[in-house]
Design a protein around this motif. Structure first.
Motif, PDB file in Angstrom:
ATOM      1  N   ARG A 155      -1.418  -9.295   0.350  1.00 24.45           N
ATOM      2  CA  ARG A 155      -1.615  -9.739   1.665  1.00 24.45           C
ATOM      3  C   ARG A 155      -0.179  -9.877   2.285  1.00 24.45           C
ATOM      4  O   ARG A 155      -0.161  -9.803   3.452  1.00 24.45           O
ATOM      5  N   ASP A 158       4.172  -5.024   0.430  1.00 26.03           N
ATOM      6  CA  ASP A 158       3.886  -3.913   0.585  1.00 26.03           C
ATOM      7  C   ASP A 158       3.002  -3.089  -0.552  1.00 26.03           C
ATOM      8  O   ASP A 158       2.644  -2.010  -0.616  1.00 26.03           O
ATOM      9  N   GLU A 162      -0.273  -1.533   5.563  1.00 28.06           N
ATOM     10  CA  GLU A 162      -0.126  -2.598   6.702  1.00 28.06           C
ATOM     11  C   GLU A 162      -1.375  -2.812   7.098  1.00 28.06           C
ATOM     12  O   GLU A 162      -1.675  -4.218   7.634  1.00 28.06           O
ATOM     13  N   ARG A 165      -2.935  -5.883   5.319  1.00 28.28           N
ATOM     14  CA  ARG A 165      -2.099  -7.358   4.906  1.00 28.28           C
ATOM     15  C   ARG A 165      -2.399  -8.497   5.990  1.00 28.28           C
ATOM     16  O   ARG A 165      -3.405  -8.472   6.932  1.00 28.28           O
TER      17      ARG A 165
END
Length: 237
Positions: A155, A158, A162, A165
């Protein structure tokens, strides 16, 4: 800000959340905290700054989350008795720091609990607190899993794309919450209008006797009161 030993938070980050050494700016082996994350409060002769920061893995010099640690046992919602400068609770201080820096996600740690704060600029804030005393109970093992799923390495790095996250997760949660609140507000509105229509039908069937006295003395007691209740409920939702 006064903080507890970094090793205490580092243990939580590494052993519970799986964060590697060097992930946190401001920690041993990690990048330096930039001056841009320190906010001056000249009106209080004070300043706000995070203890650590989580770098955004895709945007250099940008930050995914700010972390503030306070002394063990500190109440997160009350100003410390010996605090000078801006007399605000640790939660209020972190929330203002998030809004001033434009980093909407923050973590607040006092040695016994970890609080996730979400304070996007221009929107209302929200938070979720994990109490470690509860997490060690057998019945609360799902909470440990929830904490790991919410704040695990994927989270804040990378490892995950994205859109999976922490910031994206919180944005999506806020959007879904708004949709649910709007739907509930519509249901409450319709229910109250139905109640109002019911009063009117019952009064018509009684040829005006049901509400005659109250409408003569104070008509707002019936219709104004219902509408006032309706607006308060819609506002809360």
């Amino acid at each position: 800000e006064a903080g507890e030993s970094p090793l205490r938070f580092s243990a939580v980050a590494q052993e519970l959340l799986g964060w590697p050494d060097g992930l946190l700016a401001g920690s041993f082996g990690g990048p330096d905290l930039p001056d841009a994350l320190t906010i001056s409060l000249p009106e209080y002769n004070d300043c706000l700054s995070p203890t650590y920061a989580v770098p955004d893995p895709d945007k250099p010099l940008s930050w995914l989350a700010l972390i503030s640690t306070v002394l063990p046992g500190t109440d997160l919602d009350r100003p410390p008795a010996d605090n000078t400068g801006w007399r605000a609770s640790p939660h209020a201080r972190l929330e203002r720091l998030l809004r001033e820096t434009g980093v909407p996600v923050g973590l607040l740690f006092n040695g016994s609990s970890l609080r996730l704060v979400y304070a996007p600029r221009g929107e209302s804030s929200g938070y979720l607190t994990f109490d470690f005393a509860h997490l060690v109970d057998t019945l609360n093992r799902p909470m440990v899993s929830a904490l790991s799923a919410l704040l695990g390495l994927g989270r804040v790095s990378d490892v995950l794309p994205e859109d999976q996250r922490l910031p994206a997760l919180l944005r999506e949660s806020r959007r879904y919450q708004n949709e649910v609140s709007t739907a509930l507000a519509g249901q409450v509105l319709e229910a109250l209008w139905e109640l109002l229509r019911g009063f009117q039908r019952a009064d018509d069937e009684s040829k005006g006797e049901l509400l005659r006295e109250v409408l003569r003395q104070d008509p707002h007691e019936v219709y104004g009161g219902l509408l006032s209740t309706l607006m308060r409920l819609v506002f809360v939702l």
